[in-house]
Design an enzyme around this catalytic site. Structure first.
Site, PDB file in Angstrom:
ATOM      1  N   SER A   1      -6.703  -1.646  -0.587  1.00  0.00           N
ATOM      2  CA  SER A   1      -6.184  -0.931  -1.760  1.00  0.00           C
ATOM      3  C   SER A   1      -7.218  -0.032  -2.449  1.00  0.00           C
ATOM      4  O   SER A   1      -6.870   1.093  -2.840  1.00  0.00           O
ATOM      5  CB  SER A   1      -5.550  -1.913  -2.756  1.00  0.00           C
ATOM      6  OG  SER A   1      -6.435  -2.969  -3.058  1.00  0.00           O
TER       7      SER A   1
ATOM      8  N   HIS B   1      -8.098  -7.318  -7.924  1.00  0.00           N
ATOM      9  CA  HIS B   1      -8.473  -8.184  -6.792  1.00  0.00           C
ATOM     10  C   HIS B   1      -8.615  -7.252  -5.584  1.00  0.00           C
ATOM     11  O   HIS B   1      -7.722  -7.151  -4.750  1.00  0.00           O
ATOM     12  CB  HIS B   1      -7.405  -9.237  -6.522  1.00  0.00           C
ATOM     13  CG  HIS B   1      -7.221 -10.224  -7.638  1.00  0.00           C
ATOM     14  ND1 HIS B   1      -6.671  -9.893  -8.855  1.00  0.00           N
ATOM     15  CD2 HIS B   1      -7.534 -11.543  -7.727  1.00  0.00           C
ATOM     16  CE1 HIS B   1      -6.638 -10.974  -9.637  1.00  0.00           C
ATOM     17  NE2 HIS B   1      -7.158 -11.981  -8.973  1.00  0.00           N
TER      18      HIS B   1
ATOM     19  N   ASP C   1      -3.418  -8.155  -7.382  1.00  0.00           N
ATOM     20  CA  ASP C   1      -3.087  -8.614  -6.028  1.00  0.00           C
ATOM     21  C   ASP C   1      -3.882  -9.879  -5.688  1.00  0.00           C
ATOM     22  O   ASP C   1      -4.780  -9.857  -4.839  1.00  0.00           O
ATOM     23  CB  ASP C   1      -3.432  -7.456  -5.058  1.00  0.00           C
ATOM     24  CG  ASP C   1      -3.104  -7.785  -3.624  1.00  0.00           C
ATOM     25  OD1 ASP C   1      -2.266  -8.683  -3.375  1.00  0.00           O
ATOM     26  OD2 ASP C   1      -3.689  -7.132  -2.730  1.00  0.00           O
TER      27      ASP C   1
ATOM     28  N   HIS D   1       0.819  -1.215   0.000  1.00  0.00           N
ATOM     29  CA  HIS D   1       0.000   0.000   0.000  1.00  0.00           C
ATOM     30  C   HIS D   1       0.857   1.271   0.000  1.00  0.00           C
ATOM     31  O   HIS D   1       0.453   2.289  -0.571  1.00  0.00           O
ATOM     32  CB  HIS D   1      -0.971  -0.026   1.186  1.00  0.00           C
ATOM     33  CG  HIS D   1      -2.009  -1.110   1.040  1.00  0.00           C
ATOM     34  ND1 HIS D   1      -2.658  -1.687   2.103  1.00  0.00           N
ATOM     35  CD2 HIS D   1      -2.492  -1.730  -0.075  1.00  0.00           C
ATOM     36  CE1 HIS D   1      -3.504  -2.610   1.648  1.00  0.00           C
ATOM     37  NE2 HIS D   1      -3.409  -2.653   0.344  1.00  0.00           N
TER      38      HIS D   1
ATOM     39  N   ASP E   1     -14.319 -11.947 -12.392  1.00  0.00           N
ATOM     40  CA  ASP E   1     -13.002 -12.568 -12.286  1.00  0.00           C
ATOM     41  C   ASP E   1     -11.956 -11.519 -12.702  1.00  0.00           C
ATOM     42  O   ASP E   1     -11.925 -11.111 -13.867  1.00  0.00           O
ATOM     43  CB  ASP E   1     -12.955 -13.786 -13.213  1.00  0.00           C
ATOM     44  CG  ASP E   1     -11.617 -14.499 -13.148  1.00  0.00           C
ATOM     45  OD1 ASP E   1     -10.657 -13.943 -12.577  1.00  0.00           O
ATOM     46  OD2 ASP E   1     -11.529 -15.620 -13.666  1.00  0.00           O
ATOM     47  N   GLY E   2     -11.132 -11.106 -11.760  1.00  0.00           N
ATOM     48  CA  GLY E   2     -10.177 -10.021 -11.999  1.00  0.00           C
ATOM     49  C   GLY E   2      -9.189 -10.313 -13.124  1.00  0.00           C
ATOM     50  O   GLY E   2      -8.674  -9.395 -13.764  1.00  0.00           O
TER      51      GLY E   2
ATOM     52  N   GLU F   1     -13.818  -7.414  -7.837  1.00  0.00           N
ATOM     53  CA  GLU F   1     -13.733  -8.412  -6.764  1.00  0.00           C
ATOM     54  C   GLU F   1     -14.703  -9.533  -7.093  1.00  0.00           C
ATOM     55  O   GLU F   1     -15.832  -9.292  -7.487  1.00  0.00           O
ATOM     56  CB  GLU F   1     -14.071  -7.735  -5.420  1.00  0.00           C
ATOM     57  CG  GLU F   1     -14.294  -8.666  -4.257  1.00  0.00           C
ATOM     58  CD  GLU F   1     -13.111  -9.560  -3.899  1.00  0.00           C
ATOM     59  OE1 GLU F   1     -11.962  -9.077  -3.791  1.00  0.00           O
ATOM     60  OE2 GLU F   1     -13.342 -10.778  -3.744  1.00  0.00           O
TER      61      GLU F   1
END
Ligand SMILES: C[S@@+](CC[C@H](N)C(=O)[O-])C[C@H]1O[C@@H](n2cnc3c(N)ncnc32)[C@H](O)[C@@H]1O
Length: 282
Positions: free
Chosen positions: A102, A41, A166, A18, A145-146, A120
């Site tokens: 994030s 994500h 991520d 971060h 689905d990222g 997400e």
């Protein structure tokens, strides 16, 4: 999908990831033109540090907890400024009760012309994120689905920005998916900045990941790791890694300053430290 970030929010890996995310966004703000952050994500966005999950592991105490309770040298304070400012805003002061994820950090750092797309897949987290950003016209939350985002959401309309990838690393093929995803994204949008997170645990998988990236033909790739103990301590989560594609000018020095300042605070045993290497440079 068993992974729940609420158990890990604010741990040493989140601190590094971060702080880097905040610095990359600050760099994008050097130019007036709008940019977009795409978080593939995204997680829940805001975590209760007094909640059951956070209390059960206590991981945040070895991460953000340490940082907020120590005297940090001025150079480190300067590099952590955008990140710690957001932490204080999320908590309404210096007492830690919540930890922003994030998407929350990114959103807090945007200007009015910038946008965030937060993706997400977990229905509960996606729904929590939607509630968190309800009515916010600068944020789009998508339950998806990222991995698909790298094929379909880049380049963004702004043609400037950052993609944070991520994944939870529950699946054995997450390293392969990172490489494949970056290649797809880069082909579509070669000037975007990409930040890929990975855990320092399975060293053979990391070596393979690095080799695949070096072979990918992608021109500017930087890698940084912060170790909280010996990199090879068997079967343990020994450190946190990040690969940055198209890093801003001189970002290698910025990362070096950040990680050199941070690792003594996050160390958990002998062998702690940091490393930075250029996987590909023009
Ligand atoms: C490491 S956490 C994300 C933490 C967040 N990026 C942060 O820094 O605050 C990984 C997240 O990915 C979600 N996830 C797992 N598989 C996914 C997928 N295929 N697409 C999008 N999200 C996924 C998990 O539910 C979890 O919330």
């Amino acid at each position: 999908m068993n992974y729940r970030h609420a158990y890990h929010a604010g741990n040493f890996a989140d601190v590094v990831k971060h702080a880097v995310l905040a610095l990359l966004i600050e760099q994008l703000k050097q130019k007036e033109a709008a940019f977009r952050v795409i978080d593939t994500h995204a997680g829940l966005g805001l975590y209760d540090l007094a909640g059951d999950e956070a209390r059960r592991t206590g991981e945040w105490r070895h991460g953000i907890g340490r940082l907020m309770s120590r005297n940090l040298n001025p150079a480190l304070v300067n590099l952590l400024k955008p990140y710690l400012t957001v932490i204080r805003i999320a908590n309404g002061g210096a007492t830690l009760t919540r930890y922003p994820g994030s998407p929350w950090i990114a959103r807090e750092l945007l200007r009015k012309q910038d946008r965030l797309t937060a993706i997400e897949l977990h229905p509960r987290d996606a729904s929590g994120l939607r509630t968190l950003f309800a009515g916010d016209r600068q944020v789009k939350v998508i339950m998806l689905d990222g991995w698909l985002a790298l094929g379909s959401f880049v380049p963004p309309r702004e043609r400037r920005g950052l993609v944070l990838v991520d994944p939870p690393f529950e699946a054995r093929d997450d390293f392969e998916k990172l490489v494949a995803g970056l290649k797809v994204g880069y082909r579509r949008w070669p000037t975007g900045v990409y930040a890929l997170w990975y855990p320092v645990k399975d060293l053979a998988a990391i070596d393979n990941f690095r080799a695949e990236l070096a072979r990918s033909g992608i021109k500017r790739l930087l890698r940084a790791e912060l170790l909280i103990r010996n990199r090879a301590a068997h079967g343990r989560f020994n450190g946190t890694g990040i690969v940055i594609c198209n890093p801003p000018w001189q970002f290698e020095d910025t990362l070096d300053g950040l990680l050199t300042g941070l690792w003594p605070h996050l160390a958990d045993g002998p062998g702690a430290g940091r490393s930075i290497d250029v996987i590909a440079g023009e």
